[in-house]
Write an enzyme that holds these catalytic residues in place. Structure first.
Site, PDB file in Angstrom:
ATOM      1  CB  THR A   1      22.860  18.015 -75.380  1.00  6.79           C
ATOM      2  OG1 THR A   1      23.758  18.373 -76.400  1.00  6.79           O
ATOM      3  CG2 THR A   1      21.505  17.695 -75.953  1.00  6.79           C
TER       4      THR A   1
ATOM      5  CB  THR B   1      23.437  13.720 -73.513  1.00  2.29           C
ATOM      6  OG1 THR B   1      24.424  14.752 -73.556  1.00  2.29           O
ATOM      7  CG2 THR B   1      23.757  12.789 -72.373  1.00  2.29           C
TER       8      THR B   1
HETATM    9  C1  SD4 Z   1      25.061  16.120 -80.790  1.00  2.00           C
HETATM   10  N1  SD4 Z   1      24.151  14.830 -79.001  1.00  2.00           N
HETATM   11  O1  SD4 Z   1      24.857  17.092 -81.490  1.00  2.00           O
HETATM   12  C2  SD4 Z   1      24.563  16.151 -79.377  1.00  2.00           C
HETATM   13  C3  SD4 Z   1      25.627  16.726 -78.499  1.00  2.00           C
HETATM   14  C4  SD4 Z   1      25.454  16.423 -77.064  1.00  2.00           C
HETATM   15  O2  SD4 Z   1      26.024  16.520 -74.922  1.00  2.00           O
HETATM   16  O3  SD4 Z   1      24.589  15.722 -76.639  1.00  2.00           O
HETATM   17  N2  SD4 Z   1      26.241  16.881 -76.208  1.00  2.00           N
HETATM   18  O4  SD4 Z   1      25.676  15.137 -81.177  1.00  2.00           O
END
Ligand code: SD4
Length: 330
Positions: free
Chosen positions: A189, A240
């Site tokens: 992300t 993240t």
């Molecule tokens: C989530 N925070 O959908 C996001 C995924 C993510 O690095 O950050 N991945 O939970």
């Protein structure tokens, strides 16, 4: 493996509540801009190594005296449109039903914000989030409504499931018993924070979310206060990792609030990570990381698990910086 060994120790410490004191940041800051050093000009930071590419795009706007808001939108769009990146926009891993569903939000220095969640078939959710902010009285649109709004605004429908993502998903179906997985490796992300030449801070965050999630699941990334928060008096933070854990502590907003109360961004990120760890017994797959930027241009980043890194771009710097762990373990 070092990260694994480190994790085991972290886990043992956390579960027995024997949390070690943090290092003094004045002695050991990973921050490339030294504490208390006034920021000399624009700066942009973003999560993970694709941040280098995103920052380069954002930098074009900042360098030509553009706004931090335009910078954070344009910067992350590059990653959304990259089919090789499997956790953002085009090419993102699908949910367990094979649908790519996207979440994003954006926030500017005037406390304005916009978000979309569970958005399908639109390549650049960050720009739809910006339109929600600019063109509607609302903060967040989701699902079909978000898509309808995007189409009305001139965005085009596109199949976002690439052949590579589809093949991986098919493999997963064979082995998974159709159960969503949390995987520490599945984190890419992008969250971005920028301060422009006027000293104004904006942020953006965009993701395809947790791979093979349940249909309709939304994580922290589009939630103002969880995946992103900006208060131009203080600074900004983006997150993240496992969204559920980040939402539970209102992650990004508490980091900004701690900075308001005088904490260095590094200490504030550490404390947010500490809170998450204290509330979870099973840390095995709990990667969560925070990245923060304050009004002085000071940067901090911290994560539960090894491997989190962020990219920074200033007039004189273009670097990938490893984030610190929450705890010292040796
Ligand atoms: C989530 N925070 O959908 C996001 C995924 C993510 O690095 O950050 N991945 O939970």
């Amino acid at each position: 493996m070092k990260s694994r060994r480190a994790f085991i120790k972290l886990s043992a410490l956390a579960s027995s509540s024997l949390l070690l004191p943090l290092k003094s940041r004045s002695e050991s800051s990973p921050t490339p801009i030294k504490p208390n050093e006034k920021n000399k000009g624009p700066v942009v930071v973003s999560t993970w190594n694709h941040g280098i590419q995103a920052n380069a795009e954002a930098w074009k706007t900042l360098k030509s005296k553009g706004s931090s808001l335009d910078a954070v939108e344009k910067g992350v769009r590059v990653i959304e449109s990259d089919p090789e990146n499997m956790s953002v926009g085009l090419g993102g891993r699908p949910d367990r039903d094979g649908k790519v569903t996207l979440d994003a939000c954006i926030m500017d220095h005037n406390n304005r914000c916009g978000a979309v969640a569970f958005l399908q078939e639109i390549e650049n959710p960050i720009s739809v989030a910006r339109r929600v902010m600019d063109e509607t009285p609302h903060v967040m649109l989701v699902g079909k409504g978000a898509q309808q709004f995007a189409l009305e605004q001139g965005f085009e429908k596109k199949n976002l499931l690439t052949e590579k993502a589809r093949t991986e998903w098919k493999e997963w179906l064979k082995e998974s018993e159709y159960r969503p997985i949390i995987n520490v490796e599945n984190h890419d992300t992008i969250g971005m924070l920028a301060m422009d030449g006027d000293g104004n801070i904006s942020g953006s965050c965009t993701t395809s979310g947790m791979a093979y999630k349940l249909q309709g699941r939304v994580g922290d990334s589009p939630i103002i206060g969880a995946g992103l928060f900006v208060d131009n008096e203080v600074g900004g933070c983006c997150a993240t990792g496992v969204g559920e854990a980040i939402i539970r502590v209102a992650g990004s907003s508490i980091v900004v609030e701690m900075m308001r109360n005088g904490m260095h961004p590094q200490d504030a990120c550490d404390e947010a990570v500490r809170r998450i760890m204290a509330k979870h017994n099973d840390l095995e797959n709990l990667q969560c990381g925070f990245l923060a930027l304050d009004k002085q241009g000071r940067v901090g980043a911290s994560s539960v698990y090894a491997g989190f890194e962020y990219a920074i771009r200033t007039e004189n710097k273009e670097e990938l910086v490893p984030a610190e762990y929450r705890l010292e373990w040796e």
